[in-house]
Enzyme design. Structure first.
Site, PDB file in Angstrom:
ATOM      1  N   ASN A   7      37.588  47.681  19.864  1.00  0.00           N
ATOM      2  CA  ASN A   7      36.225  48.376  19.124  1.00  0.00           C
ATOM      3  C   ASN A   7      36.647  48.768  17.811  1.00  0.00           C
ATOM      4  O   ASN A   7      37.681  49.574  17.358  1.00  0.00           O
ATOM      5  CB  ASN A   7      36.039  49.783  19.961  1.00  0.00           C
ATOM      6  CG  ASN A   7      34.785  50.295  19.215  1.00  0.00           C
ATOM      7  OD1 ASN A   7      34.761  50.661  18.363  1.00  0.00           O
ATOM      8  ND2 ASN A   7      33.893  50.782  20.499  1.00  0.00           N
ATOM      9  N   HIS A  10      35.352  52.677  14.137  1.00  0.00           N
ATOM     10  CA  HIS A  10      36.110  53.685  13.280  1.00  0.00           C
ATOM     11  C   HIS A  10      36.482  53.270  11.887  1.00  0.00           C
ATOM     12  O   HIS A  10      36.785  53.994  11.152  1.00  0.00           O
ATOM     13  CB  HIS A  10      37.339  54.286  13.971  1.00  0.00           C
ATOM     14  CG  HIS A  10      37.051  55.083  15.246  1.00  0.00           C
ATOM     15  ND1 HIS A  10      36.445  56.242  14.935  1.00  0.00           N
ATOM     16  CD2 HIS A  10      37.501  55.010  16.632  1.00  0.00           C
ATOM     17  CE1 HIS A  10      36.323  56.835  16.374  1.00  0.00           C
ATOM     18  NE2 HIS A  10      36.778  55.900  17.138  1.00  0.00           N
ATOM     19  N   HIS A  43      29.355  49.684  18.456  1.00  0.00           N
ATOM     20  CA  HIS A  43      28.295  50.491  18.788  1.00  0.00           C
ATOM     21  C   HIS A  43      27.317  50.594  17.747  1.00  0.00           C
ATOM     22  O   HIS A  43      27.743  51.386  16.984  1.00  0.00           O
ATOM     23  CB  HIS A  43      28.920  51.846  19.612  1.00  0.00           C
ATOM     24  CG  HIS A  43      27.959  52.612  20.183  1.00  0.00           C
ATOM     25  ND1 HIS A  43      28.269  53.780  20.796  1.00  0.00           N
ATOM     26  CD2 HIS A  43      26.655  52.448  20.157  1.00  0.00           C
ATOM     27  CE1 HIS A  43      27.140  54.487  21.090  1.00  0.00           C
ATOM     28  NE2 HIS A  43      25.987  53.717  21.067  1.00  0.00           N
ATOM     29  N   ARG A  45      24.727  52.765  17.023  1.00  0.00           N
ATOM     30  CA  ARG A  45      24.122  54.029  17.292  1.00  0.00           C
ATOM     31  C   ARG A  45      22.736  54.173  16.512  1.00  0.00           C
ATOM     32  O   ARG A  45      22.599  53.552  15.425  1.00  0.00           O
ATOM     33  CB  ARG A  45      25.174  55.102  17.023  1.00  0.00           C
ATOM     34  CG  ARG A  45      26.370  55.120  17.682  1.00  0.00           C
ATOM     35  CD  ARG A  45      27.146  56.434  17.405  1.00  0.00           C
ATOM     36  NE  ARG A  45      26.647  57.616  17.930  1.00  0.00           N
ATOM     37  CZ  ARG A  45      27.221  58.207  19.344  1.00  0.00           C
ATOM     38  NH1 ARG A  45      28.182  57.648  19.745  1.00  0.00           N
ATOM     39  NH2 ARG A  45      26.391  59.298  19.831  1.00  0.00           N
ATOM     40  N   ARG A  49      25.867  56.047  12.401  1.00  0.00           N
ATOM     41  CA  ARG A  49      26.762  57.053  11.803  1.00  0.00           C
ATOM     42  C   ARG A  49      28.121  56.239  11.289  1.00  0.00           C
ATOM     43  O   ARG A  49      28.900  56.345  10.702  1.00  0.00           O
ATOM     44  CB  ARG A  49      27.251  58.172  12.783  1.00  0.00           C
ATOM     45  CG  ARG A  49      28.117  57.923  13.845  1.00  0.00           C
ATOM     46  CD  ARG A  49      28.404  59.016  14.532  1.00  0.00           C
ATOM     47  NE  ARG A  49      27.526  59.660  15.259  1.00  0.00           N
ATOM     48  CZ  ARG A  49      27.663  60.454  16.271  1.00  0.00           C
ATOM     49  NH1 ARG A  49      28.974  60.766  16.984  1.00  0.00           N
ATOM     50  NH2 ARG A  49      26.837  61.164  16.777  1.00  0.00           N
ATOM     51  N   GLU A  70      27.473  47.345  22.225  1.00  0.00           N
ATOM     52  CA  GLU A  70      27.162  48.714  22.899  1.00  0.00           C
ATOM     53  C   GLU A  70      25.856  49.174  22.332  1.00  0.00           C
ATOM     54  O   GLU A  70      25.782  49.227  21.121  1.00  0.00           O
ATOM     55  CB  GLU A  70      28.352  49.688  22.793  1.00  0.00           C
ATOM     56  CG  GLU A  70      29.707  49.520  23.518  1.00  0.00           C
ATOM     57  CD  GLU A  70      30.720  50.414  23.485  1.00  0.00           C
ATOM     58  OE1 GLU A  70      30.302  51.537  22.631  1.00  0.00           O
ATOM     59  OE2 GLU A  70      31.866  50.196  23.816  1.00  0.00           O
ATOM     60  N   THR A 101      31.003  58.913  22.926  1.00  0.00           N
ATOM     61  CA  THR A 101      30.083  58.790  23.963  1.00  0.00           C
ATOM     62  C   THR A 101      30.859  59.693  25.220  1.00  0.00           C
ATOM     63  O   THR A 101      32.034  59.563  25.225  1.00  0.00           O
ATOM     64  CB  THR A 101      30.054  57.346  24.447  1.00  0.00           C
ATOM     65  OG1 THR A 101      29.865  56.543  23.594  1.00  0.00           O
ATOM     66  CG2 THR A 101      29.452  56.923  25.833  1.00  0.00           C
ATOM     67  N   GLU A 152      31.330  48.733  33.238  1.00  0.00           N
ATOM     68  CA  GLU A 152      32.421  48.994  32.558  1.00  0.00           C
ATOM     69  C   GLU A 152      32.833  50.735  32.954  1.00  0.00           C
ATOM     70  O   GLU A 152      31.883  51.367  32.823  1.00  0.00           O
ATOM     71  CB  GLU A 152      32.092  49.044  31.122  1.00  0.00           C
ATOM     72  CG  GLU A 152      33.555  50.061  30.283  1.00  0.00           C
ATOM     73  CD  GLU A 152      33.309  49.827  28.696  1.00  0.00           C
ATOM     74  OE1 GLU A 152      32.750  48.886  28.382  1.00  0.00           O
ATOM     75  OE2 GLU A 152      34.011  50.477  28.434  1.00  0.00           O
ATOM     76  N   HIS A 192      37.640  53.701  27.405  1.00  0.00           N
ATOM     77  CA  HIS A 192      37.672  54.993  26.816  1.00  0.00           C
ATOM     78  C   HIS A 192      38.714  55.827  27.121  1.00  0.00           C
ATOM     79  O   HIS A 192      39.216  56.177  27.959  1.00  0.00           O
ATOM     80  CB  HIS A 192      36.193  55.745  27.439  1.00  0.00           C
ATOM     81  CG  HIS A 192      35.848  56.947  26.518  1.00  0.00           C
ATOM     82  ND1 HIS A 192      34.654  56.759  25.749  1.00  0.00           N
ATOM     83  CD2 HIS A 192      36.322  58.138  26.190  1.00  0.00           C
ATOM     84  CE1 HIS A 192      34.721  57.891  24.815  1.00  0.00           C
ATOM     85  NE2 HIS A 192      35.718  58.748  25.032  1.00  0.00           N
TER      86      HIS A 192
HETATM   87  N1  PXP Z   1      34.205  51.736  25.994  1.00  0.00           N
HETATM   88  C1  PXP Z   1      32.894  52.355  25.627  1.00  0.00           C
HETATM   89  C2  PXP Z   1      31.558  52.226  26.271  1.00  0.00           C
HETATM   90  C3  PXP Z   1      32.906  53.474  24.508  1.00  0.00           C
HETATM   91  O1  PXP Z   1      31.849  54.207  24.248  1.00  0.00           O
HETATM   92  C4  PXP Z   1      34.213  53.704  23.877  1.00  0.00           C
HETATM   93  C5  PXP Z   1      34.231  54.652  22.682  1.00  0.00           C
HETATM   94  O2  PXP Z   1      33.343  54.033  21.593  1.00  0.00           O
HETATM   95  C6  PXP Z   1      35.062  52.840  24.288  1.00  0.00           C
HETATM   96  C7  PXP Z   1      35.166  52.004  25.348  1.00  0.00           C
HETATM   97  C8  PXP Z   1      36.536  52.862  23.606  1.00  0.00           C
HETATM   98  O3  PXP Z   1      36.998  53.942  23.609  1.00  0.00           O
HETATM   99  P1  PXP Z   1      38.202  54.564  22.600  1.00  0.00           P
HETATM  100  O4  PXP Z   1      37.870  54.447  21.244  1.00  0.00           O
HETATM  101  O5  PXP Z   1      38.460  55.695  22.998  1.00  0.00           O
HETATM  102  O6  PXP Z   1      39.365  53.506  22.896  1.00  0.00           O
END
Ligand code: PXP
Length: 243
Positions: A7, A10, A43, A45, A49, A70, A101, A152, A192
């Site tokens: 992901n 960030h 994602h 949003r 953001r 996402e 999330t 998921e 997550h």
């Molecule tokens: N899966 C989903 C559905 C999420 O919302 C997130 C967080 O954005 C992640 C995975 C990844 O989580 P993390 O950034 O804590 O690895």
């Protein structure tokens, strides 16, 4: 081999903090793939953001591996997702005030809207539709009943467990959830809070997981050691860990 999707939200958060054009999440996505990721997650949003529509369009054009979009069930975002037709669309709950999330989707409570959105995504050519849910059998069964073909499992409680017993308990809840999902014919994803340290236990205890989605731990490490090494180390962690 288990798929590792990274992901890159960030990277966009950092860019937007200075209202700059860099670091570019599109460049980061390419580096992640070169460093061994099987694909990229973002994602979009409602409040934009981090990831923007410009990012989505460029990621759709440039990511060569799997693309996981996402999204919430808001019409505006669903329409963009249908237009882009990613390999995978993951429906997540979204609240404006949250930092990230928080819980999983309440599938039963939003059954009607989720059914409509799932059908639209398939019609648009999205082959995999996933719901992000807590490892609760009723939610997982509802996911299959509504028509998603993936789930998921939310690993946040596992990641946040602060004693070994609590962590093992959460891993076992995830294992039960994965069994239920597998029995229901769903492809099992998870994510997550997964990181370099907790992944081996997760891998040992939780069966049937085809794919993980990891963001924060890799990006936090990338700031210190570089993206190639951060992704490469996670790739090695995922590949080396045994069931
Ligand atoms: N899966 C989903 C559905 C999420 O919302 C997130 C967080 O954005 C992640 C995975 C990844 O989580 P993390 O950034 O804590 O690895």
């Amino acid at each position: 081999m288990m798929n590792l999707l990274i992901n890159i939200d960030h990277v966009a958060t950092l860019r937007n903090a200075r209202e700059e054009t860099f670091p570019d999440p599109v460049h980061a996505a390419a580096r992640c793939e070169q460093a061994g990721a099987d694909g990229v997650v973002f994602h979009l949003r409602e409040d934009r953001r981090h990831i923007t529509e410009r990012d989505v369009r460029l990621l759709a054009e440039t990511v060569t591996g799997k693309l996981d979009f996402e999204l919430s069930t808001k019409e505006e975002v669903v329409s963009i997702c249908c237009d882009v037709a990613p390999d995978l669309a993951t429906l997540v709950p979204e609240q404006r005030e949250e930092v990230t999330t928080e819980g999983g989707l309440d599938v039963a409570a939003h059954r009607q809207r989720l059914t409509t959105v799932t059908d639209r995504l398939y019609d648009a050519g999205v082959n995999q539709v996933s719901f992000f849910v807590d490892p609760v059998p009723d939610q997982i069964e509802a996911t299959a009943a509504v028509g998603a073909n993936c789930v998921e499992l939310h690993t946040g409680d596992f990641a946040e467990a602060d004693t070994e017993d609590a962590q093992r308990h959460e891993a076992e809840r995830l294992a039960t959830g994965a069994e239920v999902a597998h029995e229901a014919g769903l492809r099992v994803h998870a994510g997550h809070g997964l990181d370099y340290r907790n992944f081996p236990l997760f891998r040992t205890v939780v069966p049937h997981v085809a794919e993980v989605s990891i963001g924060f731990a890799v990006m936090a490490r990338a700031i210190l050691v570089g993206m190639d090494r951060a992704v490469g180390d996670m790739r090695a962690t995922v590949t080396r860990s045994q069931p």
